[in-house]
Motif scaffolding. Structure first.
Motif, short mmCIF file in Angstrom:
data_model
loop_
_atom_site.label_atom_id
_atom_site.label_comp_id
_atom_site.label_asym_id
_atom_site.label_seq_id
_atom_site.Cartn_x
_atom_site.Cartn_y
_atom_site.Cartn_z
N ILE A 269 0.77 -1.26 -0.09
CA ILE A 269 0.36 0.00 -0.25
C ILE A 269 0.79 1.28 -0.20
CG2 ILE A 269 -2.47 -1.21 1.12
CD1 ILE A 269 -0.62 0.18 3.42
N LYS A 270 0.43 2.63 -0.40
CA LYS A 270 1.68 3.77 -0.52
C LYS A 270 1.57 4.20 1.16
CE LYS A 270 0.18 4.14 -4.56
NZ LYS A 270 1.74 3.71 -5.58
N PRO A 271 2.38 4.74 1.56
CA PRO A 271 2.88 5.16 2.81
C PRO A 271 1.74 6.13 3.50
CG PRO A 271 5.13 5.61 1.21
CD PRO A 271 3.41 4.83 0.47
N TYR A 272 1.18 7.21 3.06
CA TYR A 272 -0.14 7.70 3.25
C TYR A 272 -0.98 7.82 3.40
CZ TYR A 272 -3.97 11.22 3.31
OH TYR A 272 -4.80 11.79 3.85
N ALA A 273 -1.36 6.47 2.85
CA ALA A 273 -2.16 4.73 3.51
C ALA A 273 -2.14 4.53 4.53
CB ALA A 273 -2.63 3.81 2.68
N VAL A 274 -0.55 3.44 5.22
CA VAL A 274 0.28 3.24 6.58
C VAL A 274 -0.48 4.26 7.73
CG1 VAL A 274 1.42 2.83 7.78
CG2 VAL A 274 1.57 1.80 5.11
N GLN A 275 0.31 5.39 7.63
CA GLN A 275 0.29 6.86 8.54
C GLN A 275 -1.55 7.32 8.62
OE1 GLN A 275 1.01 10.95 6.55
NE2 GLN A 275 0.25 12.22 8.15
N LYS A 276 -1.65 6.86 7.70
CA LYS A 276 -4.04 6.67 7.78
C LYS A 276 -4.33 6.30 8.53
CE LYS A 276 -5.68 10.69 7.12
NZ LYS A 276 -5.82 11.44 7.61
N ASN A 277 -4.11 4.93 8.55
CA ASN A 277 -4.28 3.63 8.91
C ASN A 277 -4.11 3.68 10.47
OD1 ASN A 277 -5.67 2.35 7.91
ND2 ASN A 277 -4.09 1.42 5.95
N ARG A 278 -2.72 4.20 10.94
CA ARG A 278 -2.01 3.89 12.09
C ARG A 278 -2.98 5.71 12.78
NH1 ARG A 278 4.13 3.18 10.68
NH2 ARG A 278 4.69 1.41 11.49
N GLU A 279 -3.10 6.63 12.16
CA GLU A 279 -3.74 7.28 13.09
C GLU A 279 -5.19 6.46 13.53
OE1 GLU A 279 -4.82 10.38 10.30
OE2 GLU A 279 -3.06 10.92 11.07
N THR A 280 -5.85 5.68 12.84
CA THR A 280 -7.21 5.16 13.08
C THR A 280 -6.76 4.03 14.30
OG1 THR A 280 -7.81 5.75 10.99
CG2 THR A 280 -8.97 3.40 11.96
N ALA A 281 -5.68 2.98 14.02
CA ALA A 281 -5.56 2.62 14.86
C ALA A 281 -5.18 2.80 16.37
CB ALA A 281 -4.50 0.62 14.68
N ALA A 282 -4.38 4.30 16.44
CA ALA A 282 -3.91 4.34 17.63
C ALA A 282 -5.46 4.72 18.21
CB ALA A 282 -3.54 5.45 17.81
N ARG A 283 -6.78 5.23 17.61
CA ARG A 283 -7.93 5.72 18.24
C ARG A 283 -8.80 4.36 18.91
NH1 ARG A 283 -8.92 8.36 13.32
NH2 ARG A 283 -10.38 6.81 12.43
N PHE A 284 -8.72 3.21 18.42
CA PHE A 284 -9.09 2.05 19.02
C PHE A 284 -8.07 1.34 20.01
CE2 PHE A 284 -11.22 2.16 14.72
CZ PHE A 284 -12.51 1.19 15.20
N GLY A 285 -6.60 1.34 19.89
CA GLY A 285 -5.36 0.90 20.44
C GLY A 285 -6.01 -0.64 20.05
N ARG A 286 -4.04 -0.79 19.76
CA ARG A 286 -3.91 -2.16 19.69
C ARG A 286 -4.37 -3.08 19.53
NH1 ARG A 286 2.79 -3.44 20.39
NH2 ARG A 286 2.76 -0.78 19.66
N GLU A 287 -4.84 -3.67 20.85
CA GLU A 287 -5.72 -4.85 21.38
C GLU A 287 -6.66 -4.59 20.68
OE1 GLU A 287 -3.49 -7.62 22.81
OE2 GLU A 287 -1.71 -6.23 23.02
N ARG A 288 -7.06 -3.94 21.32
CA ARG A 288 -8.73 -3.22 20.62
C ARG A 288 -8.89 -4.11 18.93
NH1 ARG A 288 -13.68 -1.34 22.02
NH2 ARG A 288 -12.93 -2.14 24.14
#
Length: 324
Positions: A269-288
């Protein structure tokens, strides 16, 4: 080289062998026409050949290879294009001899949608033309130019929406622009409302919107999109698989310490997509995120082997995401 760099390259001269590869049919067709025009054929009936790559096996491949050395009649070049040519190691071993010592008066274009068999773009003697879909920003610039060429104007907020609705498919955007010319007339202006009312959203983009609504836990928007998809015949298992894939990516991104560029390369995937997905995952939390992915994966596998009805599996996934 990118497709956009081909015209400049052709001004410097033609190469004997090109690989025109990528998922954008518009770019592929334009690249072929650019090569054909550069050959300047006055006798196309004699000096132009089109072949089906799937049929080039065994003796037929050897015969095709040898025919590439045929000299042109009443022209300076011959133009040969072969579509969907995916040689395996054995076929490439036989065909590579031509690329190592090509005919100077033949221009060969290998035109492929995807990547199968040997990686042709890394082979010696082949000029690679990347015809994969562009990102949103350059496509918006291209749309502004296309609109002017068509005799129209397009608003700044309408262009990116049209790009998204067409999932960055230039061939489809060109058709939509021709449709707008009929609707709005010469000199018309395309607004965001025009795009929303006259352009059907691609299913791929609708699925993207569905996963984003799930990420934001926007149940109303999620339900609206899912209802629209199912009314148009979209299968529940396909929707569940898309959600599972989305949360798998979120889980992989959240658990990785690799830099964005390296992780993007490994995930395709694109680096920008990684950045946005990391932001989304951070809202949930890694374990969730991991918990959601494992539950959705269980439901997907269970529905495919018949342990769950597909509608029940999808509803269980929705309950987990929004209310679990």
């Amino acid at each position: 080289m990118k497709f956009s760099q081909l015209p400049k390259s052709l001004k410097e001269g033609l190469s004997p062998v090109y690989l025109i590869e990528g998922d954008d049919a518009f770019f592929r067709d334009r690249a072929v026409e650019s090569l054909r025009a550069a050959c300047a054929l006055s006798q196309p009936a004699l000096n132009e050949l089109r072949a089906d790559g799937e049929a080039l096996k065994g003796d037929k491949l050897l015969s095709f290879r040898d025919d590439l050395y045929t000299l042109p009649f009443f022209d300076g070049k011959r133009f040969v294009r072969v579509y969907e040519f995916y040689p395996g190691e054995k076929e490439w071993e036989a065909f590579s001899k031509y690329c190592e010592k090509p005919c100077e008066t033949t221009v060969l274009a290998i035109v492929n949608r995807g990547k199968k068999g040997v990686d042709l773009k890394r082979k010696k003697g082949i000029v690679y033309v990347d015809c994969s879909r562009e990102e949103e920003e350059p496509l918006c610039r291209w749309l502004f130019g296309l609109a002017r060429h068509t005799g129209l104007e397009i608003d700044g907020d309408a262009a990116p929406l049209l790009v998204r609705y067409c999932v960055r498919d230039c061939a489809r955007m060109k058709k939509e622009m021709e449709k707008f010319r009929l609707i709005l007339g010469e000199g018309g202006r395309i607004t965001k409302k025009d795009v929303e009312e006259n352009v059907a959203e691609d299913a791929e983009y609708k699925i993207y919107e569905l996963t984003q609504a799930a990420s934001r836990k926007n149940f109303a928007k999620f339900s609206e999109i899912l209802s629209d998809l199912t009314e148009k015949g979209y299968d529940e298992i396909a929707a569940l698989s898309s959600l599972t894939s989305h949360f798998r990516t979120l889980s992989e991104v959240s658990s990785s310490s690799l830099p964005d560029a390296e992780l993007a390369a490994s995930l395709g995937i694109k680096p920008y997509a990684v950045q946005k997905n990391r932001e989304t995952a951070a809202r949930f939390g890694r374990e969730r995120v991991k918990e959601y992915y494992l539950r959705l994966y269980e439901l997907t596998c269970g529905s495919k082997r018949g342990a769950y009805q597909k509608t029940a599996a999808l509803y269980a996934a929705i309950a987990k995401i929004f209310f679990g």
